[in-house]
Design a protein around this motif. Structure first.
Motif, short mmCIF file in Angstrom:
data_model
loop_
_atom_site.label_atom_id
_atom_site.label_comp_id
_atom_site.label_asym_id
_atom_site.label_seq_id
_atom_site.Cartn_x
_atom_site.Cartn_y
_atom_site.Cartn_z
N PRO A 171 0.84 -1.21 0.00
CA PRO A 171 0.00 0.00 0.00
C PRO A 171 0.87 1.25 0.00
CG PRO A 171 -0.72 -1.57 1.68
CD PRO A 171 0.60 -2.06 1.17
N THR A 172 0.38 2.30 -0.64
CA THR A 172 1.16 3.53 -0.76
C THR A 172 1.56 4.08 0.60
OG1 THR A 172 0.12 4.10 -2.85
CG2 THR A 172 1.12 5.90 -1.62
N CYS A 173 0.62 4.07 1.55
CA CYS A 173 0.89 4.66 2.86
C CYS A 173 1.68 3.74 3.77
CB CYS A 173 -0.42 5.09 3.52
SG CYS A 173 -1.23 6.45 2.66
N LEU A 174 2.03 2.56 3.31
CA LEU A 174 2.98 1.70 4.03
C LEU A 174 4.37 1.86 3.43
CD1 LEU A 174 3.47 -0.44 6.19
CD2 LEU A 174 2.90 -2.18 4.50
N LEU A 175 4.42 1.95 2.12
CA LEU A 175 5.69 2.17 1.45
C LEU A 175 6.19 3.59 1.68
CD1 LEU A 175 7.83 1.08 -0.55
CD2 LEU A 175 6.41 1.98 -2.39
N CYS A 176 5.28 4.56 1.65
CA CYS A 176 5.60 5.96 1.89
C CYS A 176 5.05 6.38 3.25
CB CYS A 176 5.00 6.83 0.78
SG CYS A 176 5.53 6.36 -0.90
N THR A 177 5.08 7.67 3.53
CA THR A 177 4.55 8.20 4.78
C THR A 177 3.41 9.15 4.46
OG1 THR A 177 6.71 8.05 5.87
CG2 THR A 177 5.07 9.49 6.89
N CYS A 178 2.24 8.86 5.00
CA CYS A 178 1.05 9.70 4.77
C CYS A 178 0.70 10.42 6.06
CB CYS A 178 -0.12 8.84 4.32
SG CYS A 178 0.17 7.97 2.76
N LEU A 179 0.72 11.73 6.02
CA LEU A 179 0.36 12.56 7.17
C LEU A 179 -0.73 13.52 6.74
CD1 LEU A 179 3.91 13.42 8.60
CD2 LEU A 179 2.31 11.69 9.43
N GLY A 180 -1.95 13.24 7.17
CA GLY A 180 -3.07 14.07 6.75
C GLY A 180 -3.27 13.96 5.25
N THR A 181 -3.15 15.07 4.55
CA THR A 181 -3.31 15.09 3.10
C THR A 181 -1.96 15.19 2.38
OG1 THR A 181 -3.66 17.49 3.20
CG2 THR A 181 -5.62 16.09 3.23
N THR A 182 -0.87 14.91 3.09
CA THR A 182 0.47 14.97 2.51
C THR A 182 1.07 13.57 2.42
OG1 THR A 182 0.81 17.16 3.49
CG2 THR A 182 2.76 15.98 2.74
N VAL A 183 1.67 13.27 1.28
CA VAL A 183 2.30 11.96 1.07
C VAL A 183 3.79 12.19 0.80
CG1 VAL A 183 2.37 9.88 -0.34
CG2 VAL A 183 0.17 10.99 0.14
N TYR A 184 4.65 11.58 1.64
CA TYR A 184 6.10 11.68 1.51
C TYR A 184 6.66 10.33 1.00
CZ TYR A 184 5.67 15.83 4.49
OH TYR A 184 5.32 17.04 5.02
N CYS A 185 7.26 10.36 -0.18
CA CYS A 185 7.88 9.16 -0.74
C CYS A 185 9.35 9.41 -1.07
CB CYS A 185 7.14 8.72 -2.00
SG CYS A 185 5.43 8.19 -1.73
N ASP A 186 9.99 10.25 -0.32
CA ASP A 186 11.38 10.62 -0.59
C ASP A 186 12.33 9.44 -0.37
OD1 ASP A 186 10.49 13.17 -1.08
OD2 ASP A 186 11.03 13.95 0.88
N ASP A 187 13.29 9.31 -1.30
CA ASP A 187 14.41 8.38 -1.13
C ASP A 187 13.95 6.94 -0.86
OD1 ASP A 187 17.02 7.63 -1.10
OD2 ASP A 187 17.45 8.36 0.92
N HIS A 188 13.06 6.43 -1.73
CA HIS A 188 12.58 5.06 -1.61
C HIS A 188 12.91 4.21 -2.85
CE1 HIS A 188 10.38 6.45 1.90
NE2 HIS A 188 9.95 5.24 2.12
N GLU A 189 13.75 4.76 -3.73
CA GLU A 189 14.15 4.06 -4.95
C GLU A 189 12.93 3.68 -5.80
OE1 GLU A 189 16.79 0.84 -4.18
OE2 GLU A 189 18.34 2.12 -3.28
N LEU A 190 11.93 4.55 -5.82
CA LEU A 190 10.74 4.30 -6.63
C LEU A 190 11.06 4.46 -8.10
CD1 LEU A 190 8.02 6.21 -4.57
CD2 LEU A 190 8.62 3.79 -4.46
N GLY A 191 10.52 3.58 -8.93
CA GLY A 191 10.72 3.65 -10.36
C GLY A 191 9.56 4.30 -11.10
N ALA A 192 8.47 4.59 -10.37
CA ALA A 192 7.29 5.21 -10.97
C ALA A 192 6.52 5.94 -9.88
CB ALA A 192 6.41 4.15 -11.63
N VAL A 193 5.64 6.82 -10.31
CA VAL A 193 4.80 7.54 -9.35
C VAL A 193 3.80 6.56 -8.75
CG1 VAL A 193 3.08 9.37 -9.09
CG2 VAL A 193 5.03 9.72 -10.60
N PRO A 194 3.74 6.40 -7.43
CA PRO A 194 2.80 5.47 -6.83
C PRO A 194 1.38 6.01 -6.89
CG PRO A 194 3.92 6.70 -5.12
CD PRO A 194 4.56 7.11 -6.42
N PRO A 195 0.37 5.15 -6.87
CA PRO A 195 -1.02 5.63 -6.82
C PRO A 195 -1.29 6.34 -5.50
CG PRO A 195 -0.92 3.25 -6.52
CD PRO A 195 0.45 3.68 -6.91
N LEU A 196 -1.94 7.48 -5.57
CA LEU A 196 -2.12 8.32 -4.39
C LEU A 196 -3.57 8.34 -3.94
CD1 LEU A 196 0.04 11.37 -5.56
CD2 LEU A 196 0.73 9.51 -4.04
#
Length: 316
Positions: free
Chosen positions: A110-135
């Motif tokens: 899930p996006t909010c497990l791979l990244c960090t979701c705080l309120g309406t902000t999604v942080y996906c910094d420095d996760h070696e992502l190869g594509a934009v995750p579904p938000l």
């Protein structure tokens, strides 16, 4: 005499204490309380050869009758189970079909497990992502810096009508679909610096901040009149792109224009001002950076007559 008096008082106090009535001991309400265990009608005798149902019967007969009545008289009522509340995403929508932690990514998380979701902000910094995750649909601020994203597809940000800021700094982006950002009705800030972009896509008119510094736009990377209809644009940063011209026209709302470290060699007198209107004053544009370009600003003095401040750059 004193000794006699002390002895007399001691006997008197002892006699008074002894006269206090003794409280009866607590008698438990059981008809078997005073009956010896051996005189019970069905005493419990352990026999390992008895079957399990007989074992349960023996235990039941050893209980006092009052206790048995309390067990038998109290009807068993099953407590109703509380209805489980439907899990909600960070945007308040139902998690059905997408999981409590947001929609699934290409990595199966899930996006909010791979990244960090705080309120309406999604942080996906420095996760070696190869594509934009579904938000999540209510996302307003999205940060995916220092990843390995190479392409922005048409539908990467589709249906994200609340999105206000996108920051994709320091990826490997070389291709952006023409409509990737145009359909975002509330997008205000777009940061694409430090990528490999060769062609700027169509931009939404709601932008107030655009940073495409440190890319590869070159001579043809910015379409003609790309910023003409951006009537809300205030900050435009296009440093380190090997540009050979200043992109025109610039919106009247612009406050800061940074074009450092390019290959701009000339400037027209009407780049910022209106040569046919000497009363025209461009008060908003106070920050122009042209340092690091092979241009001599002293050759076009009338180009800055309408500006509140002179541009920063070479004067020789």
């Amino acid at each position: 005499m004193q000794t006699f008096v002390n002895i007399f008082l001691g006997f008197f106090i002892f006699d008074s204490v002894g006269a206090v009535p003794i409280t009866d001991t607590v008698i438990y309400d059981s008809e078997f309380y005073d009956i010896p265990l051996g005189e019970l009608l069905h005493p419990f005798v352990y026999d390992e050869n008895k079957q399990s149902d007989q074992f349960k019967t023996e235990i039941g007969t050893a209980l006092p009758s009052i206790i048995q009545e309390s067990y038998s008289s109290a009807p068993f009522t099953e407590e109703p189970e509380e209805e489980a509340s439907t899990p909600k995403l960070i945007d308040g929508s139902s998690a059905q079909g997408s999981g409590v932690l947001g929609p699934q990514t290409q990595d199966g998380l899930p996006t909010c497990l791979l990244c960090t979701c705080l309120g309406t902000t999604v942080y996906c910094d420095d996760h070696e992502l190869g594509a934009v995750p579904p938000l999540p649909k209510k996302t307003m601020y999205f940060y995916s810096r220092y990843n390995r994203i190479r392409k922005i597809n048409r539908n990467d940000f589709s249906n994200l009508n609340n999105l206000k800021r996108i920051d994709l700094t320091a990826n490997f982006i070389s291709e952006i679909h023409e409509d990737a950002f145009r359909r975002l009705p509330q997008l205000e800030e777009l940061v694409l610096r430090d990528n490999r972009i060769r062609q700027l896509p169509e931009l939404p008119s709601t932008l107030t901040f655009l940073d495409v510094s440190k890319n590869r736009l070159g001579h043809k990377g910015i379409p003609n009149e790309a910023f003409k209809d951006l009537h809300e644009l205030q900050h435009l940063y296009i440093t380190d792109n090997n540009l050979d011209h200043i992109p025109l026209p610039l919106p009247e709302s612009l406050q800061a224009l940074h074009l450092q470290n390019n290959n701009i060699q000339e400037m027209h007198e009407d780049t910022f001002c209106k040569m046919k209107d000497f009363t025209y004053v461009r008060r908003a544009l106070e920050d122009i950076r042209l340092d690091g370009n092979p241009i001599n600003l002293s050759k076009t003095p009338y180009a800055y007559m309408c500006l509140p401040r002179l541009p920063v750059g070479n004067l020789i």
